[in-house]
Scaffold this motif. Structure first.
Motif, mmCIF file in Angstrom:
data_model
loop_
_atom_site.group_PDB
_atom_site.id
_atom_site.type_symbol
_atom_site.label_atom_id
_atom_site.label_comp_id
_atom_site.label_asym_id
_atom_site.label_seq_id
_atom_site.Cartn_x
_atom_site.Cartn_y
_atom_site.Cartn_z
ATOM 1 N N LYS A 676 84.728 70.195 50.759
ATOM 2 C CA LYS A 676 85.945 70.690 51.021
ATOM 3 C C LYS A 676 86.883 70.356 49.754
ATOM 4 O O LYS A 676 86.726 70.675 48.562
ATOM 5 C CB LYS A 676 86.771 70.660 52.125
ATOM 6 N N LEU A 677 88.094 69.343 49.769
ATOM 7 C CA LEU A 677 88.811 69.054 48.823
ATOM 8 C C LEU A 677 88.321 67.543 48.401
ATOM 9 O O LEU A 677 87.888 66.786 49.107
ATOM 10 C CB LEU A 677 90.112 68.713 49.249
ATOM 11 N N ASP A 678 88.037 67.548 47.007
ATOM 12 C CA ASP A 678 87.449 65.893 46.521
ATOM 13 C C ASP A 678 88.673 65.241 46.459
ATOM 14 O O ASP A 678 89.650 65.524 46.565
ATOM 15 C CB ASP A 678 86.738 66.458 45.160
ATOM 16 N N GLY A 679 88.014 64.109 45.899
ATOM 17 C CA GLY A 679 89.263 62.750 45.790
ATOM 18 C C GLY A 679 90.124 63.065 44.933
ATOM 19 O O GLY A 679 91.438 62.750 44.946
ATOM 20 N N ILE A 680 89.838 63.644 43.875
ATOM 21 C CA ILE A 680 90.903 63.782 42.697
ATOM 22 C C ILE A 680 91.870 64.996 43.084
ATOM 23 O O ILE A 680 93.119 64.757 42.899
ATOM 24 C CB ILE A 680 89.981 64.612 41.174
ATOM 25 N N GLU A 681 91.650 66.109 43.820
ATOM 26 C CA GLU A 681 92.536 66.889 44.159
ATOM 27 C C GLU A 681 93.405 66.482 45.228
ATOM 28 O O GLU A 681 94.807 66.656 45.331
ATOM 29 C CB GLU A 681 91.750 68.255 44.834
ATOM 30 N N VAL A 682 92.906 65.734 46.017
ATOM 31 C CA VAL A 682 93.501 65.045 47.380
ATOM 32 C C VAL A 682 94.558 64.117 46.613
ATOM 33 O O VAL A 682 95.762 64.313 46.987
ATOM 34 C CB VAL A 682 92.852 64.474 48.298
ATOM 35 N N THR A 683 94.340 63.343 45.775
ATOM 36 C CA THR A 683 95.408 62.484 45.034
ATOM 37 C C THR A 683 96.404 63.267 44.346
ATOM 38 O O THR A 683 97.626 62.782 44.315
ATOM 39 C CB THR A 683 94.623 61.772 44.035
ATOM 40 N N LYS A 684 96.034 64.383 43.859
ATOM 41 C CA LYS A 684 96.948 64.943 42.988
ATOM 42 C C LYS A 684 97.957 65.713 43.949
ATOM 43 O O LYS A 684 99.443 65.636 43.807
ATOM 44 C CB LYS A 684 96.234 66.220 42.334
ATOM 45 N N ARG A 685 97.520 66.162 45.318
ATOM 46 C CA ARG A 685 98.460 66.707 46.150
ATOM 47 C C ARG A 685 99.427 65.412 46.932
ATOM 48 O O ARG A 685 100.653 65.583 47.148
ATOM 49 C CB ARG A 685 97.705 67.253 47.095
ATOM 50 N N ILE A 686 98.814 64.546 47.063
ATOM 51 C CA ILE A 686 99.770 63.050 47.583
ATOM 52 C C ILE A 686 100.641 63.031 46.615
ATOM 53 O O ILE A 686 101.702 62.961 46.845
ATOM 54 C CB ILE A 686 98.807 62.079 47.687
ATOM 55 N N ARG A 687 100.128 62.854 45.364
ATOM 56 C CA ARG A 687 101.236 62.343 44.240
ATOM 57 C C ARG A 687 102.221 63.501 44.227
ATOM 58 O O ARG A 687 103.423 63.191 43.646
ATOM 59 C CB ARG A 687 100.586 62.308 42.825
ATOM 60 N N ALA A 688 101.890 64.894 44.153
ATOM 61 C CA ALA A 688 102.901 65.905 44.042
ATOM 62 C C ALA A 688 103.851 65.638 45.295
ATOM 63 O O ALA A 688 105.305 65.884 45.092
ATOM 64 C CB ALA A 688 102.149 67.266 44.254
ATOM 65 N N ARG A 689 103.434 65.400 46.398
ATOM 66 C CA ARG A 689 104.194 65.371 47.708
ATOM 67 C C ARG A 689 105.073 64.289 47.500
ATOM 68 O O ARG A 689 106.288 64.300 47.908
ATOM 69 C CB ARG A 689 103.404 65.081 48.900
ATOM 70 N N GLU A 690 104.780 62.994 46.875
ATOM 71 C CA GLU A 690 105.643 61.877 46.730
ATOM 72 C C GLU A 690 106.618 62.122 45.954
ATOM 73 O O GLU A 690 107.791 61.687 46.063
ATOM 74 C CB GLU A 690 104.736 60.604 46.237
#
Length: 748
Positions: A676-690
């Motif tokens: 589903k979501l790889d680690g790169i994409e999850v990190t980008k979404r977390i950083r965008a939310r932060e």
């Protein structure tokens, strides 16, 4: 015919000019004949009967005529001489012009023959584009006669036009693909303005050469280069995929075997678990060698230029390899020349990799004796030589160059008996060449080998190393040890520090020498026997202030700190210079070994993990079930609270839930490749939310089996804070978590 007569005249003139007396004789004879004939006719006519001859008038007339004739002859002679000189000059000039004309005609014929023989296309056009000259090669290619082309605007059929390059002198060059009766041909044209006749406008001269074969070769090479680049990219992708697929299960094998060894096991089970871990470590080293070779082959190796402690690097290497050497009953020791700077500039990691490979090979191919790492100044300024000497099997002369090739070893028997990929030395040589250094080898079959690595390393002024060699001048030190590598290097070091060193390998001889002088220290190797060493230490009490025992880490459990002993201290082999200096200069009156003595610790042994001030709440994103179980077990043992998710969507949802509840995670361990979501994409979404809502930034560490540099860049660009390579090193994980816990505690 005319040409033959002309040549005869020319030859006669050349003869007359070469022999002037002959021309003078001929000319004088002609003049004398004419004068004699005229005088004879005049006299004969005047003496006839009807001539009315008057002797007096005749004499006067004859004298006058003779005088006129003499004057005329003199004038004519002078004139003839003057004209002769002019004629000779004109003849010489004319002859030179004739010769020059012949030379020009011959040169023109040669030039024309040369142009025609070369096969180059030559065409000259005037300012209006009309052809004023063509050679036979152009006519043949155009399939038209010279008469038809002269004055026309004929152009060859153009199929493809290449790029035009202009030179500073006005000449232009370009390639054209043209159609011919034999098929398409590539012509390389060189065009420039030339002036044919003075006072006339310049004309455009075009010289073309058939370069079809060269162009086809260049295009074939370009296609081959493209195919090779594509193959390299495919190989890199394959290596990345293979590395990830191998490292993922290998992480579970090594991690679980480590956890298994931490549990109560029977001796047989311990043996089997250690065998599993050893096999996994061997497999990991093979993978690292293949990846390193791939990076070096692709030219992607980058070198750092940072200060590092030279002696610390070498001693770390010996201590790291010491357990392997001591398990084979081998000695390993190091010596760094005191003349070298304490801190140098360079790539410590790559140098460490090379020296570990060389020293590891030395241990592998040595059955008895030991290995020595010696560092000394090189032959050039700022050059440092690293010597790795062993007492192993040696290398045959015909194999000494072959072993530096890829996938090569000394012989097939060596490969079968000792194993390995045959890449270590090839990788080491390429790394050292990249450092502008060199590797040399001296070896004799059956008598050991010496690898010398010479690398330019400039001294650094920004280092923190402050080791000062002790002054042991006039102090006596007895070294009681077998004649081994460690003993010889220790005696050399003590001698450099000024000590009067006496090396003895027999306990009885050492006891006999004790009363001869007052000893600053007596150093006894426990390899001579525990009882014998203790007995000698007791005998040395009245003669030596310091009595130091030397032993390996394997002998540490045999020590009884609470038991009274004659020794005042001890050192662990392989020795560190700082520890040796401290032991010889430490002021102590303790008759026994202190249980908490800091010098008895092996510097290579990591400190026990300290209890955490507080546990961390850690989100683990790991899709592999075995690795997820491993991470849960490791983190729980370290005192943390892990939450494990099996894909990217679950990880992101868990992070968002904890963030919304006001209980954010202290750390996220993020696997890179997940469904589903790889680690790169999850990190980008977390950083965008932060970036939009949060003040505190959640640390994210990558957990990946991808070892390529591109993968690391992708992690950092996505916003990750660190990188943990699979198979996971428990010590590195504990160190990272320990640092994070301290940071959080200070912030709190």
């Amino acid at each position: 015919m005319a040409k033959g007569v002309f040549r005869i005249k020319v030859y006669f003139r050349r003869f007359a000019r070469r022999f002037p007396w002959f021309a003078f004789v001929i000319r004088s004879f002609v003049m004398f004949s004419a004068a004699f004939g005229g005088a004879y006719g005049f006299i004969s006519g005047s003496t006839s009967k009807d001539s009315g001859y008057d002797p007096h008038a005749f004499a006067i007339g004859a004298s006058f005529l003779f005088a006129l004739a003499c004057v005329a002859l003199a004038t004519m002679s002078i004139r003839m001489r003057f004209m002769g000189r002019r004629m000779r000059k004109l003849a010489a000039h004319n002859e030179a012009l004739v010769d020059r004309n012949w030379e020009l005609k011959e040169a023109e014929e040669r030039a024309r023959s040369l142009f025609e023989a070369q096969g180059d296309l030559i065409v000259i056009r005037n300012s209006e584009g009309c052809i004023t000259f063509v050679n036979d090669a152009y006519c043949a290619l155009a399939e038209q006669s010279r008469e038809a082309l002269i004055g026309s605007r004929f152009e060859l059929t153009l199929l493809e036009q290449g790029d035009i390059a202009n030179e500073p002198n006005g000449t232009s060059m370009h390639d054209q693909k043209i159609a011919t009766a034999t098929g398409p041909r590539w012509i390389a044209w060189r065009e420039g303005l030339v002036r044919i006749d003075a006072g006339q406008p310049a004309e455009l001269q075009c010289v073309g050469r058939d370069v079809t074969d060269r162009t086809q070769t260049e295009r074939a090479l370009g296609e081959a280069r493209d195919h090779a680049n594509a193959a390299n990219r495919a190989k890199s992708r394959f290596l990345a995929m293979a590395s990830h697929e191998i490292r993922t299960p290998l992480n579970g094998i090594l991690g679980m075997s480590g956890l298994l060894l931490d549990t109560p096991l029977t001796p047989e089970q311990t043996t089997y678990a250690k065998a599993v871990k050893t096999s996994g470590d061997a497999l990991l080293s093979l993978i690292e060698e293949l990846l390193d070779y791939s990076k070096i082959e692709a030219g992607k190796i980058d070198l750092e230029h940072r200060p590092f402690a030279l002696a610390g690097l070498i001693e770390d290497i010996t201590e790291l390899l010491a357990p392997r050497a001591q398990a084979r009953n081998l000695e390993i020791a190091a010596y760094v020349d005191e003349r070298l700077p304490l801190t140098v500039m360079g790539d410590a990691a790559r140098l460490r990799q090379v020296l570990l490979n060389l020293a590891g090979n030395a241990i592998k191919f040595t059955a008895a004796g030991g290995v020595a790492l010696i560092v000394e100044p090189g032959i050039w300024p700022n050059e440092i030589s690293f010597l790795v000497r062993d007492t192993g099997i040696g290398i045959a002369p015909d194999a000494q160059q072959r072993i530096f090739r890829e996938f090569e070893q000394a012989d097939e028997g060596t490969a079968r008996h000792y194993g390995g990929t045959g890449l270590g030395l090839s990788i080491s040589e390429r790394i050292i060449k990249r450092m502008n250094g060199r590797i040399t080898l001296q070896s004799e079959l059956g008598a050991g080998s010496t690898f010398e690595v010479s690398v330019p390393l400039a001294a650094s002024d920004s280092g923190t190393a402050t080791f000062m060699a002790p002054d042991l001048t006039s102090l006596s030190v007895m070294l009681v040890a077998p004649q081994t590598i460690e003993a010889s290097l220790m005696a050399l070091r003590l001698g450099r520090w000024g000590a009067q060193t006496c090396t003895v390998s027999d306990i009885a001889v050492a006891q006999a020498l004790l009363p001869e002088r007052s000893w600053h220290a007596v150093m006894i190797d426990r390899a001579l026997g525990a009882d014998a060493a203790e007995q000698l230490a007791n005998a040395a009490i009245p003669h030596a202030l310091r009595r130091i025992v030397l032993f390996t880490p394997a002998m540490r459990h045999e020590l009884q700190p609470a038991t009274p002993s004659a020794f005042t201290g001890y050192l662990v082999k392989p020795l560190r210079a700082t520890s040796l200096a401290a032991r010889l200069t430490l002021q102590t009156d303790s008759p026994t070994i202190a249980a908490d003595d800091p010098l008895d610790r092996d510097p290579a042994t990591p400190e026990p993990t300290e209890a955490m001030a507080s546990s961390l709440s850690i989100l683990v994103a790991e899709d592999n079930e075995i690795n997820a179980l491993l991470m849960r077990s490791l983190l729980t043992r370290l005192g943390h609270k892990p939450v494990v998710t099996t894909n990217g969507d679950e990880a992101l949802e868990s992070w968002l839930t904890s963030d919304s509840a006001g209980t954010p995670y202290d750390l996220v361990l993020m696997d890179i490749q997940m469904p589903k979501l790889d680690g790169i994409e999850v990190t980008k979404r977390i950083r965008a939310r932060e970036a939009g809502q949060r003040v505190r930034r959640t640390p994210i560490l990558a957990l990946t089996a991808n070892a390529l540099v591109e993968d690391r860049y992708a992690c950092f660009e996505a916003g990750m804070d660190g990188f943990l390579m699979k198979p996971l090193d428990r010590d590195k994980l504990a160190e990272a978590l320990k640092g994070l816990a301290k940071t959080r505690h200070v912030a709190a």
